[in-house]
Design a protein around this motif. Structure first.
Motif, PDB file in Angstrom:
ATOM      1  N   GLN A 175       0.716  -1.210  -0.114  1.00  0.00           N
ATOM      2  CA  GLN A 175       0.193  -0.123   0.156  1.00  0.00           C
ATOM      3  C   GLN A 175       0.698   1.066   0.114  1.00  0.00           C
ATOM      4  O   GLN A 175       0.332   2.371  -0.433  1.00  0.00           O
ATOM      5  CB  GLN A 175      -1.020  -0.130   1.077  1.00  0.00           C
ATOM      6  N   ALA A 176       2.084   1.216   0.717  1.00  0.00           N
ATOM      7  CA  ALA A 176       3.011   2.191   0.440  1.00  0.00           C
ATOM      8  C   ALA A 176       3.515   2.743  -0.748  1.00  0.00           C
ATOM      9  O   ALA A 176       4.123   3.672  -0.975  1.00  0.00           O
ATOM     10  CB  ALA A 176       4.058   2.387   1.618  1.00  0.00           C
ATOM     11  N   GLN A 177       3.440   1.868  -1.676  1.00  0.00           N
ATOM     12  CA  GLN A 177       4.016   1.698  -3.112  1.00  0.00           C
ATOM     13  C   GLN A 177       3.180   3.021  -3.907  1.00  0.00           C
ATOM     14  O   GLN A 177       1.784   3.047  -3.553  1.00  0.00           O
ATOM     15  CB  GLN A 177       3.860   0.900  -4.023  1.00  0.00           C
ATOM     16  N   HIS A 184       8.749   6.533  -0.479  1.00  0.00           N
ATOM     17  CA  HIS A 184       9.322   7.427   0.207  1.00  0.00           C
ATOM     18  C   HIS A 184       9.439   6.976   1.435  1.00  0.00           C
ATOM     19  O   HIS A 184       9.411   5.764   1.596  1.00  0.00           O
ATOM     20  CB  HIS A 184       8.664   8.720   0.188  1.00  0.00           C
ATOM     21  N   TYR A 185      10.145   7.711   2.373  1.00  0.00           N
ATOM     22  CA  TYR A 185      10.264   7.179   3.769  1.00  0.00           C
ATOM     23  C   TYR A 185       9.486   6.587   4.540  1.00  0.00           C
ATOM     24  O   TYR A 185       9.474   5.444   5.296  1.00  0.00           O
ATOM     25  CB  TYR A 185      11.151   8.161   4.418  1.00  0.00           C
ATOM     26  N   THR A 186       8.178   7.145   4.461  1.00  0.00           N
ATOM     27  CA  THR A 186       7.137   6.625   5.422  1.00  0.00           C
ATOM     28  C   THR A 186       5.862   6.666   4.453  1.00  0.00           C
ATOM     29  O   THR A 186       5.715   7.353   3.506  1.00  0.00           O
ATOM     30  CB  THR A 186       7.058   7.582   6.480  1.00  0.00           C
ATOM     31  N   TRP A 187       4.855   6.132   5.168  1.00  0.00           N
ATOM     32  CA  TRP A 187       3.479   6.254   4.626  1.00  0.00           C
ATOM     33  C   TRP A 187       2.546   6.404   5.587  1.00  0.00           C
ATOM     34  O   TRP A 187       2.666   5.722   6.778  1.00  0.00           O
ATOM     35  CB  TRP A 187       2.978   4.835   3.744  1.00  0.00           C
ATOM     36  N   ASP A 188       1.659   7.446   5.560  1.00  0.00           N
ATOM     37  CA  ASP A 188       0.525   7.679   6.551  1.00  0.00           C
ATOM     38  C   ASP A 188      -0.402   6.581   6.997  1.00  0.00           C
ATOM     39  O   ASP A 188      -1.200   6.838   7.847  1.00  0.00           O
ATOM     40  CB  ASP A 188      -0.044   9.049   6.389  1.00  0.00           C
ATOM     41  N   GLY A 189      -0.573   5.601   6.117  1.00  0.00           N
ATOM     42  CA  GLY A 189      -1.624   4.420   6.375  1.00  0.00           C
ATOM     43  C   GLY A 189      -2.940   4.767   5.896  1.00  0.00           C
ATOM     44  O   GLY A 189      -4.060   4.058   6.142  1.00  0.00           O
ATOM     45  N   ARG A 190      -3.121   6.022   5.310  1.00  0.00           N
ATOM     46  CA  ARG A 190      -4.517   6.431   4.953  1.00  0.00           C
ATOM     47  C   ARG A 190      -4.974   5.774   3.420  1.00  0.00           C
ATOM     48  O   ARG A 190      -5.238   5.357   3.427  1.00  0.00           O
ATOM     49  CB  ARG A 190      -4.709   7.748   5.263  1.00  0.00           C
ATOM     50  N   LYS A 191      -4.145   6.487   2.706  1.00  0.00           N
ATOM     51  CA  LYS A 191      -4.481   6.285   1.122  1.00  0.00           C
ATOM     52  C   LYS A 191      -3.361   5.557   0.423  1.00  0.00           C
ATOM     53  O   LYS A 191      -2.395   6.060   0.114  1.00  0.00           O
ATOM     54  CB  LYS A 191      -4.682   7.770   0.263  1.00  0.00           C
ATOM     55  N   PRO A 192      -3.704   4.221   0.099  1.00  0.00           N
ATOM     56  CA  PRO A 192      -2.877   3.371  -0.498  1.00  0.00           C
ATOM     57  C   PRO A 192      -2.578   3.898  -1.971  1.00  0.00           C
ATOM     58  O   PRO A 192      -3.582   4.435  -2.565  1.00  0.00           O
ATOM     59  CB  PRO A 192      -3.492   1.993  -0.506  1.00  0.00           C
ATOM     60  N   ASN A 193      -1.152   3.635  -2.425  1.00  0.00           N
ATOM     61  CA  ASN A 193      -0.827   3.734  -3.670  1.00  0.00           C
ATOM     62  C   ASN A 193      -1.140   5.217  -4.200  1.00  0.00           C
ATOM     63  O   ASN A 193      -1.801   5.525  -5.446  1.00  0.00           O
ATOM     64  CB  ASN A 193      -1.550   2.696  -4.777  1.00  0.00           C
TER      65      ASN A 193
END
Length: 821
Positions: A175-177, A184-193
């Motif tokens: 989902q962080a792709q 990038h370094y992190t993903w906020d966990g809300r909107k994938p891709n």
């Protein structure tokens, strides 16, 4: 020595950090500093100030040195593990919490698989608590998710906590792709891709791809769209010069390694189609060319880990003109702290020495893993299935938890270097048109103990017929490829295979020199087809060839020299040996005596001169010891028997050996002895007979010998040499070995050979020759026995075909009590 970062790069990093911190909106600026600096600054550019390791030091680098360095690095990490925090230095609220422990565990578990260090087993007191800690982490950063998956999948456990942790990490990776395939370094966990065209970098993007590959190894499903996005990103951001950058700008070594390693993984899942003609990936080709022109194995450990991934994925021993592993290992070992055993620095901004130490261990360990299948590159469609060898090696590694590598060797290279792996894989269709010089190299490989495994791509009959002709030329017309019967051990050595696979083989009566599949196994290898029928059997067939050629023993040959070292000092005696020629006689391994000669020159300081002599022409004054080997029945004319009696009465000794432990030869040998010495019977030569007492010049005092598994099936308690003889006037005039010594002298470990292990065979033969044909002067030097580790030859690093170290003194070698494996 700690590396120095040039001022302009320090300023560039310092200027960029506030922007990143603002975009991330996180409290993990410290780890962001690490990640950004190692990717953007010195590590991406390879700018490290260090003392250069000399070419001579690199050339002399041994497996023993590397293992010693690895051991010291492991000790450093275990010493600095902290209860409850393990290798973490930040706060549990940090985005990168768990990252350092993931990296350290990944390195330690990889070392454990390679070395067998019991401290590094998943359930060991040092590792199990750290794994439990890791399984409870919910990753919030790309590096953490990727490295956690890498650590967890070294030993997949399958428990509920394991599955939950793997699922969490995989979810992050998928989902962080970004929509364009980057990370990038992190993903906020809300909107994938998300579509974030500016917030990416190639350092995180390579770890995203690596995490997806690790997830697949753990049994997770990664959809095809993931690999299509990743392919789009890596191909679109490749620089015109063939390299890659961190985020625009000039190409760097670290990011080019990232791009190449990522594309190799992408091709495995996007371009695994089966073809009969090579379809090279030109983006990879251009990247390899850039890397070869700019490659440096400096002390940037982040970069070296990426370089190692490229080297292993490509199967290349050299990138450009550089032996990437040997050169990199030399630099890493030279940079190791001589006191602590860790690596300080060499990853810019690292929050602890656990980070560079882990990267160093990963490079040293993964690159050291043995190569099993060398794939032959020749002028023809050798690479129509570019991932066949890689997928075979990976499957065997996964199934048997034994990390293995693969490699490409060129037909134009020295065949002695091919023996870094026991098996040479030849694939193609049509006639490969091997020249006389090519055939001579294949012959050298086989004679030195190698096994050839060939596959007819597309089931091509033209290729099969051509291979059959080449195989016959390799054996100088003595043997030929034939359909293997169902009872051949190649069908059952590890997996039970259906005989309708239709394998062909060329045997010398002792072992299979060549195994050929006229049906297309390579299609399944290339596509990684593990379906229950043909696909899985294709991989099991390759595994059986591997286990047959290695004798089901752990292969540890990487960096082991196969050639004997040069003896120091002149020989103290010369042994003149007659290699008896007679009707029915056979020595199927032509390199057995050259290897034994070199062993005796180094270990016994004896010069062995072996020459062929007709059985009826033996002369004790010229060759006081004669060797007669065979595997079939034989008959000796009565006039020749009379000549042999005269030879033995004149001081000669006849040493007879059953090739492959042949029962037919032994029956004929007993009949021959009974006819030559009417009324006499062979009697056992038992310890402590003077043959093995170490009383003659250069001899080896044997207290115990070791046999192969097949011999032990019928002789489960055997620990003494199995020799029989005829004694006349206080000396053995005929010595017979029912157990095979030929394979042992050659250094073979092939399955189903009935005889001594390699080092025991060499020692037994040496003692017999020194007893029968050497100086009878007793040594008067008293020395303590030199203990030899299990599986080890005197002076060697491990139980491989590597030979003893040279004796440093010029006087006669003193006898030693040796427990030979």
């Amino acid at each position: 020595m700690r590396q120095l970062l040039p001022t302009h790069d320090r300023d560039k990093c310092a200027a960029y950090l506030p922007v990143v911190a603002d975009k991330m909106g996180r409290r993990s600026v410290i780890f962001a500093t690490l990640a950004l600096m190692l990717s953007l600054c010195g590590l991406a550019r390879g700018q490290v100030s260090a003392t250069k390791v000399s070419a001579a030091e690199i050339a002399a680098l041994s497996r023993r040195q590397i293992l010693h360095s690895i051991s010291r690095g492991v000790n450093y990490l275990l010493k600095h593990e902290k209860p409850g925090r393990f290798w973490e230095t930040g706060s549990p609220s940090d985005d990168y919490w768990g990252g350092q422990t993931s990296l350290a565990l990944y390195a330690l578990l990889e070392v454990g698989q390679t070395t067998g260090d019991a401290r590094l087993e998943p359930d060991s007191p040092k590792i199990a608590p750290a794994l439990r800690f890791l399984k409870a982490i919910t990753p919030k950063a790309t590096y953490v998710a990727s490295l956690e998956l890498s650590a967890l999948t070294v030993y997949p456990s399958g428990g509920p906590l394991y599955r939950l942790a793997v699922r969490r990490c995989t979810q992050y990776i998928l989902q962080a792709q970004h929509a364009d395939g980057a990370y990038h370094y992190t993903w906020d966990g809300r909107k994938p891709n998300e579509n974030l065209p500016n917030d990416w970098d190639n350092s995180n993007s390579q770890y995203g791809v690596l995490g997806a590959w690790a997830a697949i190894q753990a049994g997770m499903e990664v959809p095809g769209i993931f690999w299509l996005r990743a392919e789009k990103h890596w191909r679109s951001c490749q620089s015109p010069d063939g390299g890659w950058s961190y985020h625009g700008g000039g190409s760097t070594r670290a990011m080019t390694a990232a791009g190449l390693a990522s594309l190799f993984l992408v091709d495995q899942y996007v371009h695994s189609g089966v073809h009969l003609h090579p379809k090279p990936d030109m983006d990879i080709a251009h990247g390899i060319a850039w890397m070869g022109a700019h490659l440096k194995t400096d002390r940037n450990l982040y970069y070296l880990y990426g370089l190692e991934r490229v080297g292993l994925a490509s199967g290349l021993k050299r990138i450009g003109k550089t032996d990437w592993y040997r050169q990199g290992a030399g630099e890493i070992i030279d940079a190791q702290d001589p006191v602590s055993g860790g690596w300080s620095g060499y990853v810019l901004g690292a929050p602890s020495e656990a980070v560079p130490t882990s990267y160093a261990l990963l490079f040293l360990t993964r690159g050291l893993n043995p190569v099993v299948f060398n794939k032959l590159q020749y002028d023809g469609p050798w690479d129509a299935r570019p991932r066949d060898d890689a997928n075979i090696s990976q499957w065997i590694s996964n199934v048997f938890e034994q990390p293995l590598n693969w490699r490409i060797v060129n037909i134009g290279s020295d065949p002695r270097h091919w023996l870094a792996a026991p098996i040479l894989l030849i694939t193609g269709h049509g006639d490969p048109h091997f020249s006389a010089g090519d055939v001579a190299k294949l012959k050298t490989f086989v004679n030195d103990g190698g096994t050839i495994f060939s596959n007819a791509d597309g089931g091509d009959a033209v290729f099969t017929r051509a291979i059959a002709r080449v195989a016959q030329r390799v054996s100088a017309g003595r043997y030929s490829l034939k359909r293997l019967p169902p009872e051949n051990p190649i069908y059952s050595v590890q997996f039970h295979l259906p005989s309708n696979i239709g394998l062909m083989g060329m045997s010398n009566g002792l072992r299979l020199l060549w195994v050929h599949s006229p049906t297309d196994l390579g299609a399944a290898w290339q596509s990684n087809d593990l379906s229950a029928h043909h696909g899985l059997y294709a991989f099991k067939t390759a595994a059986n060839v591997y286990f047959y050629a290695t004798g089901k023993r752990r292969v540890t040959r990487k960096l082991h020299p196969l050639a004997m070292p040069t003896a120091v000092g002149p020989p103290v005696q010369t042994i003149r040996l007659a290699l008896v020629r007679y009707k029915g006689g056979d020595n199927p391994e032509p390199m057995s005596w050259p290897f034994e000669r070199d062993f005796m020159r180094v270990r016994c300081q004896a010069h062995l001169v072996a020459s062929p002599v007709e059985l009826g022409s033996l002369d004790a004054a010229q060759t006081p010891v004669a060797f007669m080997a065979g595997k079939d029945d034989f008959e000796i004319h009565w006039q020749v028997e009379e000549h042999i009696r005269r030879y033995l009465r004149s001081g000669g000794t006849l040493f007879m050996a059953a090739v492959g432990g042949s029962a037919k030869f032994m029956r004929a040998a007993r009949r021959f002895v009974g006819e030559t010495f009417p009324g006499a019977n062979l009697e056992p030569i038992s310890l402590p007979d003077k043959i093995f007492a170490g009383r003659t010049v250069g001899s080896i005092k044997l207290t115990k010998v070791h046999f192969r598994r097949r011999w032990l099936r019928t002789h489960p308690q055997a620990t003494a040499p199995d020799l029989w003889g005829i004694r006349r006037h206080g000396r053995w005039v005929v010595i017979v070995s029912p157990a095979d010594v030929i394979a042992g002298m050659t250094g073979l470990h092939t399955w189903n050979i009935n005889g001594y292990t390699s080092q025991s065979a060499r020692a037994v033969v040496a003692d017999v020759l020194l007893y029968a044909g050497g100086s009878k002067q007793a040594l008067k030097v008293s020395v303590k026995p030199t203990p030899i580790a299990p599986g080890q030859s005197p002076g060697s690093d491990s139980g491989t075909r590597s030979s003893p170290k040279p004796v440093s003194q010029s006087q006669p070698a003193a006898p030693r009590a040796i427990d030979l494996r």
